[in-house]
Design a protein around this motif. Structure first.
Motif, PDB file in Angstrom:
ATOM      1  N   LEU A 165       0.825  -1.205   0.000  1.00  0.00           N
ATOM      2  CA  LEU A 165       0.000   0.000   0.000  1.00  0.00           C
ATOM      3  C   LEU A 165       0.861   1.257   0.000  1.00  0.00           C
ATOM      4  N   THR A 166       1.953   1.224   0.756  1.00  0.00           N
ATOM      5  CA  THR A 166       2.855   2.378   0.790  1.00  0.00           C
ATOM      6  C   THR A 166       3.483   2.609  -0.576  1.00  0.00           C
ATOM      7  N   LYS A 167       3.890   1.527  -1.241  1.00  0.00           N
ATOM      8  CA  LYS A 167       4.442   1.641  -2.600  1.00  0.00           C
ATOM      9  C   LYS A 167       3.410   2.242  -3.536  1.00  0.00           C
ATOM     10  N   HIS A 168       2.164   1.779  -3.428  1.00  0.00           N
ATOM     11  CA  HIS A 168       1.089   2.273  -4.278  1.00  0.00           C
ATOM     12  C   HIS A 168       0.867   3.772  -4.068  1.00  0.00           C
ATOM     13  N   VAL A 169       0.849   4.200  -2.814  1.00  0.00           N
ATOM     14  CA  VAL A 169       0.615   5.609  -2.507  1.00  0.00           C
ATOM     15  C   VAL A 169       1.775   6.458  -2.997  1.00  0.00           C
ATOM     16  N   ASN A 170       2.999   5.960  -2.845  1.00  0.00           N
ATOM     17  CA  ASN A 170       4.178   6.718  -3.299  1.00  0.00           C
ATOM     18  C   ASN A 170       4.250   6.819  -4.808  1.00  0.00           C
ATOM     19  N   LYS A 171       3.673   5.837  -5.506  1.00  0.00           N
ATOM     20  CA  LYS A 171       3.702   5.837  -6.973  1.00  0.00           C
ATOM     21  C   LYS A 171       2.705   6.806  -7.577  1.00  0.00           C
ATOM     22  N   LEU A 172       1.672   7.146  -6.813  1.00  0.00           N
ATOM     23  CA  LEU A 172       0.641   8.046  -7.366  1.00  0.00           C
ATOM     24  C   LEU A 172       1.242   9.409  -7.686  1.00  0.00           C
ATOM     25  N   ALA A 173       0.710  10.019  -8.744  1.00  0.00           N
ATOM     26  CA  ALA A 173       1.253  11.326  -9.145  1.00  0.00           C
ATOM     27  C   ALA A 173       0.303  12.448  -8.775  1.00  0.00           C
TER      28      ALA A 173
END
Length: 84
Positions: free
Chosen positions: A76-84
């Motif tokens: 989930l953290t990776k997903h949130v960090n990937k968002l632009a």
């Protein structure tokens, strides 16, 4: 069917706890799903600590395994960090 008073009580307790654990688990799965489908970074960053806290509470109550919670938090953290 149980014959002892203590066994009847244990059956009642197990049923109550099973339903409570199902509710907690389903609530957490829904929160994870909502965060995964989030496209807005600001709201995702706001939701992430709440979901992480929810997962940690499930681990504390032995509803999910600690490694499962760690994997979910990481993804989930990776997903949130990937968002632009």
């Amino acid at each position: 069917m149980a014959n002892h008073k203590s066994a009847l009580k244990r059956i009642r307790q197990n049923n109550v706890r099973r339903l409570r654990n199902r509710y907690y688990h389903k609530t957490a799965r829904t929160a994870v799903k909502v965060l995964r489908t989030e496209a807005d970074k600001a709201s995702a960053v706001e939701q992430l600590p709440k979901v992480v806290s929810l997962l940690d509470r499930l681990v504390k109550k032995n509803i999910i395994h600690k490694n499962k919670a760690a994997n979910l938090k990481s993804k989930l953290t990776k997903h949130v960090n990937k968002l632009a």
